[in-house]
Design a protein around this motif. Structure first.
Motif, short mmCIF file in Angstrom:
data_model
loop_
_atom_site.label_atom_id
_atom_site.label_comp_id
_atom_site.label_asym_id
_atom_site.label_seq_id
_atom_site.Cartn_x
_atom_site.Cartn_y
_atom_site.Cartn_z
N ILE A 95 0.79 -1.16 0.12
CA ILE A 95 0.08 0.01 -0.18
C ILE A 95 0.86 1.27 0.01
N PRO A 96 0.86 2.17 -1.02
CA PRO A 96 1.44 3.45 -1.11
C PRO A 96 0.89 4.47 -0.14
N VAL A 97 1.72 5.02 0.58
CA VAL A 97 1.49 6.05 1.59
C VAL A 97 2.00 7.46 1.44
N PHE A 98 1.72 8.52 1.16
CA PHE A 98 2.09 9.78 1.28
C PHE A 98 2.29 10.33 2.85
N TYR A 99 3.09 10.13 3.61
CA TYR A 99 3.22 10.71 4.84
C TYR A 99 3.50 11.96 5.06
N ASP A 100 2.55 12.82 4.82
CA ASP A 100 2.92 14.07 4.78
C ASP A 100 2.04 15.02 5.94
N SER A 101 2.64 16.10 6.28
CA SER A 101 1.92 16.76 7.62
C SER A 101 0.75 17.44 7.14
N GLU A 102 0.90 17.92 6.00
CA GLU A 102 -0.68 18.71 5.69
C GLU A 102 -1.75 17.63 5.49
N LEU A 103 -1.61 16.33 5.08
CA LEU A 103 -2.62 15.34 5.09
C LEU A 103 -2.59 14.81 6.41
N ALA A 104 -1.78 14.83 7.13
CA ALA A 104 -1.84 14.17 8.39
C ALA A 104 -1.35 15.09 9.46
N CYS A 192 -3.37 7.47 1.84
CA CYS A 192 -3.26 6.32 0.73
C CYS A 192 -4.22 6.71 -0.36
N PRO A 193 -3.68 6.82 -1.61
CA PRO A 193 -4.38 7.39 -2.73
C PRO A 193 -5.32 6.10 -3.54
N ILE A 194 -5.10 4.95 -2.89
CA ILE A 194 -5.78 3.92 -3.56
C ILE A 194 -7.15 3.52 -2.78
N PRO A 195 -8.29 3.43 -3.55
CA PRO A 195 -9.63 3.12 -2.82
C PRO A 195 -9.67 1.68 -2.65
N PHE A 196 -9.99 1.49 -1.32
CA PHE A 196 -10.10 -0.07 -0.76
C PHE A 196 -11.38 -0.44 -0.63
N PHE A 197 -12.36 0.35 -0.89
CA PHE A 197 -13.62 0.03 -1.03
C PHE A 197 -14.51 0.56 -1.95
N ASN A 198 -15.47 -0.08 -2.86
CA ASN A 198 -16.06 0.27 -3.98
C ASN A 198 -17.60 -0.60 -3.98
N VAL A 213 -0.42 -6.94 4.68
CA VAL A 213 -0.01 -5.37 3.82
C VAL A 213 1.08 -4.90 4.39
N SER A 214 1.84 -4.34 3.31
CA SER A 214 3.40 -3.44 3.76
C SER A 214 2.84 -2.26 3.18
N PHE A 215 3.50 -1.19 3.98
CA PHE A 215 3.24 0.24 3.46
C PHE A 215 4.59 0.69 2.83
N LEU A 216 4.33 1.28 1.74
CA LEU A 216 5.51 1.82 1.17
C LEU A 216 5.37 3.37 1.09
N GLU A 217 6.40 4.13 1.34
CA GLU A 217 6.51 5.53 1.19
C GLU A 217 6.33 6.15 -0.02
N ILE A 218 5.63 6.96 -0.35
CA ILE A 218 5.66 7.86 -1.70
C ILE A 218 5.85 9.16 -1.69
N ASP A 219 6.29 9.58 -2.65
CA ASP A 219 6.51 11.15 -2.43
C ASP A 219 5.32 11.97 -3.24
N ARG A 220 5.13 13.32 -3.05
CA ARG A 220 3.92 14.03 -3.50
C ARG A 220 3.72 13.91 -5.07
N ASN A 221 4.56 13.72 -5.82
CA ASN A 221 4.46 13.48 -7.16
C ASN A 221 3.89 12.14 -7.51
N THR A 222 4.30 11.17 -6.85
CA THR A 222 3.91 9.77 -7.00
C THR A 222 2.34 9.58 -6.52
N TYR A 223 2.07 10.37 -5.30
CA TYR A 223 0.76 10.47 -4.82
C TYR A 223 -0.06 10.98 -5.71
N GLU A 224 0.32 12.29 -6.42
CA GLU A 224 -0.89 13.06 -7.37
C GLU A 224 -1.12 12.32 -8.55
N LEU A 225 0.03 11.34 -8.92
CA LEU A 225 -0.01 10.63 -10.16
C LEU A 225 -0.97 9.47 -10.06
#
Length: 245
Positions: A95-104, A192-198, A213-225
């Motif tokens: 699971i990609p995670v953007f660990y950003d203080s603005e979002l968290a 996490c930008p991935i929707p896990f519920f539909n 589950v493993s968590f993978l840190e991503i940067d802002r550009n990857t998160y937005e993409l």
């Protein structure tokens, strides 16, 4: 007490039944067998549209019409007998995670209470894989554990009124992903930008109890993409899914 003798079935009037293993915490190896029973029941009752089966830690809940209760009991007994020595079907999510203080925005309080820096919190959160122990209290919400001892912290005394869908939180020995916007008392450390519920899918919850589950840190550009890919329906979840384990 062995697995086949340590559970009770509780009837929920006009709703269905609950199967509860009382000594779950004293027998952590029971989890895989409970997950097997859950998966077997889901498979056996899949043909009935008015049956809903969920699992959370030591409890399997079956919501169904009263005329199907006997069938559920029959499949339950058979599944429990088969649970010994059977491996559950499990996949490993990355699971990609953007660990950003603005979002968290809980990092300042977490750093003070845990006596850790933000970088240390992120590193510890990514340092291990987590088992999905169940889905609830929100549709598709993933309960995962166990957290590193250094990250254990109680719920917020004053819960947030609105936590955004996709938020990754921690509390107690657990980490989780919010799948819809909701009030909540977990400490948010990323998104996490991935929707896990539909809700429109035949299987609304993407992951299931027993998955890892493993968590993978991503940067802002990857998160937005990834967000753009999800919004334009070109996102491929298989990129973040390992083979069955």
């Amino acid at each position: 007490m062995n697995f086949k003798e340590s559970y009770e079935v509780v009837t929920v009037p006009e709703q269905g039944i609950e199967i509860i293993w009382d000594n779950f915490h004293q027998n952590p190896q029971f989890f895989e067998r409970i997950a097997f029973v859950y998966q077997a029941l889901k498979s056996e009752m899949n043909a009935f549209d008015d049956v809903e089966i969920s699992m959370l830690y030591n409890k399997i809940s079956v919501l169904c019409p009263s005329d199907l209760i006997e069938k559920v009991h029959s499949h339950l007994a058979f599944s429990i007998e088969r649970s010994s020595g059977h491996k559950i079907q499990s996949v490993h999510w990355k699971i990609p995670v953007f660990y950003d203080s603005e979002l968290a925005n809980d990092y300042s309080s977490l750093e003070e209470k845990l006596n850790l820096t933000k970088a240390e919190i992120i590193a510890l959160h990514q340092s291990r894989s987590y088992t999905i122990y169940g889905i609830g209290f929100l549709p598709g919400f993933l309960y995962m554990g166990e957290l590193d001892e250094q990250l254990k912290i109680g719920r917020k005394l004053n819960p947030d009124l609105n936590i955004e869908s996709g938020s990754v939180g921690i509390t107690g020995t657990q980490t989780g992903v919010y799948t819809v916007n909701s009030p909540g008392g977990w400490h948010i450390i990323g998104h996490c930008p991935i929707p896990f519920f539909n809700p429109s899918s035949q299987n609304p919850a993407l992951a299931k109890p027993g998955d890892v589950v493993s968590f993978l840190e991503i940067d802002r550009n990857t998160y937005e993409l990834i967000k753009i890919q999800v919004d334009t329906t070109v996102f491929d979840i298989k990129e973040y899914l390992n083979d069955s384990i």
